[in-house]
Design a protein around this motif. Sequence first.
Motif, short mmCIF file in Angstrom:
data_model
loop_
_atom_site.label_atom_id
_atom_site.label_comp_id
_atom_site.label_asym_id
_atom_site.label_seq_id
_atom_site.Cartn_x
_atom_site.Cartn_y
_atom_site.Cartn_z
N ALA A 3 0.83 -1.20 0.00
CA ALA A 3 0.00 0.00 0.00
C ALA A 3 0.86 1.25 0.00
O ALA A 3 0.61 2.20 -0.75
CB ALA A 3 -0.93 -0.01 1.22
N VAL A 4 1.92 1.25 0.83
CA VAL A 4 2.79 2.43 0.89
C VAL A 4 3.47 2.65 -0.45
O VAL A 4 3.59 3.78 -0.93
CB VAL A 4 3.82 2.27 2.02
N TRP A 50 0.93 4.28 -2.71
CA TRP A 50 0.71 5.68 -2.35
C TRP A 50 1.87 6.56 -2.82
O TRP A 50 1.68 7.65 -3.35
CB TRP A 50 0.55 5.79 -0.83
N GLN A 79 1.80 7.14 -6.53
CA GLN A 79 0.77 8.09 -6.93
C GLN A 79 1.10 9.51 -6.49
O GLN A 79 0.74 10.47 -7.16
CB GLN A 79 -0.59 7.65 -6.37
N ALA A 80 1.81 9.64 -5.37
CA ALA A 80 2.18 10.98 -4.93
C ALA A 80 3.24 11.58 -5.86
O ALA A 80 3.30 12.78 -6.05
CB ALA A 80 2.70 10.93 -3.49
N SER A 134 -5.84 9.79 4.65
CA SER A 134 -5.58 9.17 3.36
C SER A 134 -6.86 8.86 2.59
O SER A 134 -6.82 8.80 1.37
CB SER A 134 -4.74 7.91 3.54
N MET A 141 -9.26 10.64 -0.91
CA MET A 141 -9.57 9.67 -1.96
C MET A 141 -11.02 9.81 -2.43
O MET A 141 -11.30 9.73 -3.62
CB MET A 141 -9.30 8.26 -1.43
N PHE A 176 -3.06 13.60 -3.62
CA PHE A 176 -2.34 12.33 -3.59
C PHE A 176 -1.22 12.36 -2.57
O PHE A 176 -0.95 11.36 -1.88
CB PHE A 176 -1.79 11.99 -4.98
N MET A 195 -2.68 11.86 0.73
CA MET A 195 -2.97 10.44 0.92
C MET A 195 -1.73 9.69 1.37
O MET A 195 -1.78 8.84 2.25
CB MET A 195 -3.48 9.83 -0.38
N PHE A 196 -0.58 10.03 0.74
CA PHE A 196 0.65 9.35 1.10
C PHE A 196 1.02 9.64 2.55
O PHE A 196 1.41 8.73 3.31
CB PHE A 196 1.78 9.78 0.15
N GLY A 200 -1.00 7.66 4.72
CA GLY A 200 -0.49 6.29 4.73
C GLY A 200 0.66 6.14 5.71
O GLY A 200 0.74 5.15 6.46
#
Lengths: 196, 229, 697
Positions: C79-80, C83, C86-87, C471, C475, C500, C503-504, C507
Motif C-alpha cells: 500500500a505504501v 501511495w 501516486q504521490a 488518506s 480519496m 495524492f 494520501m501518502f 499512509g
Amino acid sequence: MSHERLEHHEAEATDRAMFGFWLYLMTDLLMFAILFGVYAVLHGNAIGGEEGRHLFSLPLALTETLLLLTSSFTCGLGMIAARLGKKKQVLTWFGVTFVLGLAFLLLEIDEFVKLIDEGQTPQLNAFMSSFFTLLGTHGLHITIGLLWIAATLGYIMKRGLNHHMVRKLAMLSLFWHFLDIVWIFIFTIVYMGAFV
Amino acid sequence: MNKKQSHHGPQNEHGTVQSYVIGFVLSLICTFIPYYLVVEKIVTGNTLLATIVVFGFVQMLIQIVFFLHLGRGPKPNWNLFFFGSTFTIVLAVVGGSIFIIHNLNYHMTPSDKIKKLLNDENIQQIGGADTGVCGQTYESHIVTIKDGIVEPLQTEAKRCDTLTFVNEDEVEREITFGEHEDHEAYAGEIELPVTRGRNKTITLSEEGLYRFHDHLDPDISGYFTVQSK
Amino acid sequence: MKELLIGKLTWESLPHQWWTIAGSLSFIFLGLIVAGILTYTKRWKWLWNEWLTSVDPKKIGIMYFIAGGGMLLRGGLDAVMLWLQQALSSGDSHGYLNAQHFQEIFTAHGNIMVFFVAMAFIFGLINYIVPLQIGARDLASPLMNTLGFWLFVGGIVMVNMFFFFGGEYAATGWLAVQPLAGAEFSPGAGVDYWVWSLMISGIGTTLGAINFIMTILKMRAPGMTLMKMPLFTWGSLYSMVMALTIFPLLSMTLFLVYFDRALGTHFFTTMGGGDPMLYTNLIWMWGHPEVYVLVIPAYGLFSEVVSTFSRKPIASYTSAVVGMFGVASLALSVWLHHFFTMGAGANVNAFFGVMTTFVAIPTAVLVFNWIATMYGGRIRFETPMLWFLGFGFVFALGGISGVMLAVPPVDFQLHNSLFLVAHFHSTVIGGVLFGIFCAISYWWPKFTGFRLNERLGRYAFWAWIIGFNLSFIPMYILGFMGASRRLDHYDAETGWQPLFILMFIGGLVIMLGVALQLAQIIASFIEKKRLRTNNDPWDGRSLEWAAASPPSFYNFTTIPHAATRDAYWAIKKSHNRKTQYEDIHMPKSTGVGIYISLFATLASFAFVWHIIWLIVVSILGIIVTFIVRAFDENTEYTIPAAKVKKMEEARAKKEKAGPAIENNDYDEDMGLWELIKVILGFILGLLRNRGWRRWRA
C-alpha cells in the motif's frame, strides 16, 4: 470412561461426521451449479462446430442413465446389508455397484474419444468447453467414487465390517446417490435438452 | 418409521429394501416418460423443455426421499435445512446467470442478433433513424428443394419482397448463407431449419447478391439477388 | 526433455528485477533468522510437536494470527509503495514504478489483504473463541481444521512464490478481469499464481466452514440453545454458512479460468463463443458475499464488546440475530451492483440496485442495537471500546457511500473511480480491520493471561484514525474529481497531486499506527508480569471468560451448563462453582494437514509451470495420505480424571505463587520512551553478552 459413554461419544462422532459429509456434498452441488449455469449460458455458442443434436446419441445416454440408476439402487441394497452386518452381501452389492459404475465410466470415455476424433474438442468452442467440463467433472467424481469403493472393500476384506467401515460405507452411498442425482440433470438438460 | 428409536442411533433414518425398490421403479418411470416424449416429439419447443425439466426435478425428489432418506432424522433436521438453502442458492446461481446474461445479450449483442431482433419485432426506426427493416412486404418468391435439386437456382427479387424455402424431401435441411463453413448471416438470420411441411420465410431487407446452401449437405445451394425498390 | 522435467520454467524465471531480488532475499533472510533462532534454542522438535502438528484450535488460531500479522505488514508495504508512486507520478515525472509493476502491486495488495489478512484474522478468532464460547472442548473435525489452516499457508506460499520463480504477479486487478486475465493478454505465470493461491486457500476456507458449522450446530454445551448463543458465535455461524455457500463457486470459477489459460477452452475468451461477462457475473457471486463473510463476525464481536464495556446485556438480542441474518441473506442477492455499467437493461439494474439499498436496513438495526446498549450504561473507554467507536465512525462513512453507489445512475458516474476504492476501504478497514484490532485487544488477556499495554494501544488507535481519514477522505474527493482506480500516472493539469501527497502522508501515519501496535505488543510482553490478570479481566458475560487464561488445551475442566443467554454472568452471580473431574477425550496431534497441504502446494506450483510429472506425483501423494488417514481408526486419546485433577491443581498452585493480580492501574503502563529505553538497554546488555541471560531470567 464407561463403555456406555464411550459408545455415546462414538455415536455423536458418527452423527457429526455424516452431517459434515452432507455439508461437503452441498459444496459439491454448488460447484455443479456453476457448471450447469455456464452450460446453460454457453451451450448455444457452438461456433465452428456442430450443435448438440448432431453429436449426441440418446440411446447411449439412456444406457448410461440406466447403468448409473441401477448402481445407485444396488448401492442402497449394499447399505442395508451393511447395517445388518452381513459382510458377504455388502461385498456382493458394492461389487455390483463398482462394475456398473465402471461400465458407465467406460461408455463416457468412449463417447469423449469419439467426439474428439470428430474434431469436437473442448478447445473448439464454448459449447464444447462447457460440455466437456460438466461431464468431465461428473466423470471425475465417478472415478473417485470407484477408487473409494475399491479401497473400502479392500479394508473390509482385511479388517471385517466394524462400525468405522459402516460409517465409511454410509458416506460412500450418500456420495454415490448424489452423483446419480447430478446425472439426472445432465441427462435431462444436456442430452434430452439438445433434442428439444 | 417410528420416531422413538431416533434418540441417538441413526437406526430409523435408513431405508428398507421396499423403499429402495419403490424409489428405483419410480425413478425408472421418471426416466422413460421424458425420454419417450423427446424421441417421439409428442410436444415440442419450450413445453417439452419445461416438461422434461419438471420430470428431472420430480426424479430428484424421489431419489432424495427414497435413496437419501432426507428429512427422516431427529429434529432439528439440519441436513434438510442445508439442502433447502443450498438448492435455493443453486437456483439463484443458474437462474441469475441466465437472467443476467440473457438480458445483457438482449441489450448488447453482435450486429446479426440485433438485425434479427429488429426484423422479428418489426422495428423500423430507432430515434428517427431507419433501421433497414421493411415495413410491408411485396412480392413473394419461393425456392423449392426436391430430390436434392434447388428450383429455381437463382431468384431475382426487389427489396422488401419475401423469399420462402420449401423442402419436399424427407431429410431435414438447414439453410445457411455464404460459403460452407464460413457462414454469414442474412438480415440477422444465421440458420433456417426446414423440414417437409415446415417452410421458412425471410424478408429480403438487404440488397445484393447472396448465396445460400444446406449446411447438412453443402452441395445443395443457390443464389438470390435483391435490387433496390 | 527439458519441458518434461521443468515445464515452462526457464533461466529467465529466476529473480532478475530489483524487486524480485529484494523480495526473495528478504524471505531467505527471514527464514535463516528463524531457523537460526530455532537451532540455537534447540526448539525444532518443540515447534513440530507443540505447534505445527497441533490440532488444538487455540494454537491454530494463534498461528492464523501470526501468519495474518506477517501478511498485514507485507500488504501494508504494498500500500505504501502504491501511495508513494501516486504521490510522485504526476505530469513529467513517472514515479519510480513502471505501469506493469504498479498493477502487479495493486493486485497483490488486494489479494493479500482480503485472503491472507482479513480471512486469516477472522478464522483465527473463530478458531480460538467459538469453541470456548459454546463450551466445547474441541472442534467437530480437528483434522479438517489443521488441513484448512495449512492449505491457507499454502496459499500464502503461492502468492509470494513469484518472487522466486517467474518474477511477475497478475497485473489484472484483484479479481482478474476477463478477458485481460486470459492467456491471450496475460501469457505469463502471474495469473496462474493468482488462480492457484486463491484456489488452495479457498479450498481450505471451505473445509473450515464445514467444520465450524458442524461444531456450532452439534457441539454446544448442554443448555445452550441457538437463541442463547453469544452474538460472536452467531456472527461466525452466519459467516461460515455464507463461506460454505460461496467458496465452492469461487473454486469452480477459478478452475474454468485455469482451463481457459492452460487447456485453451473458451469459457471467458473473446473468441470461440466465450463470454467474458459471464466471468464477471460468476466471480462477483462469490466476491460480494465474501466481504460479508468477513464483516458479520465483526458485527458479532462488536455486539459483545459494547455489551461488556457498557456493563449491560445487548439490547434486543433477537433483533441483532435477525439483523445479521438479514445482512447475510441479502448479501447473496446483490452481486450485480459490481457491474451495473456492463450493459444489462434497466430492469436488471433496478432489481439489484433496490436489493443493495435494502442491505442498509438490517445493518441499521444492528447500529441501533449498539446505540441502545450503550444508552444508560456505565461505559468504560478502554482500547476495545475505542476501536468500536472508530468503527462506528468509519463504517458509517463507508455505508453511506455504499448506498450512494447502489443507485445505478450514480454508479455510472463513480464506477471504478477512487470514490469506489475509498468506499470499500472504509467498510473493510472500518468494519473488518478495526473489528480485528478490537477483538485482539479484547481477547488478548484470554490468549496470554496478561493485558495489553493500554497507553500504547491508545496511541496506536489515534494514529490509525487520523491516518485513515488523512488518506481516504482525499480519496473520496479525488473520486468525485474523476480520478480512476489503478492509476499509475496522471496529468499535472488535473491538479490532483496535492491530494495524492496528502494520501501518502496519511499512509505514513497509518504505518506509524502499525508500528505502535507492534510496540504495544512488545511492551506488553516486557511488562507481562505486571499486566497479569485473572481469567475475567473485563467482567465478561459469555463462557470464554469462564475458562482459565490462557485456557488449558481441553478448554474446560467440566463442561459448563449454559442456563441463560449471558451464561458466565449467571454462573458468576450464582457462586456455585464446584469442580468435578472427569475423563476427557482429545484428538491426537497429526501431521496429515501439513503433508496434504505440502502436496497441494507442490501440485499448484506444478500447475502454474505445467510440470506434468510433479502434478501426478503430488496428486497421488494427496490421495495416498488421505486414504491412509481415512482408515486410521485410532485418532483419539483419553486423559483420565485423576490426571486432569493433578494438572488443574498444579495450575492453581502456580497461579497462587505468582505476583498478586493488580487491575485498573493503566497509568502505570509503559509509554513509548520507556519502551525505547528498555529496548536500548536490552541491546546494550546483549552487546555485553549478558542480555540473553537476563532476558530469560
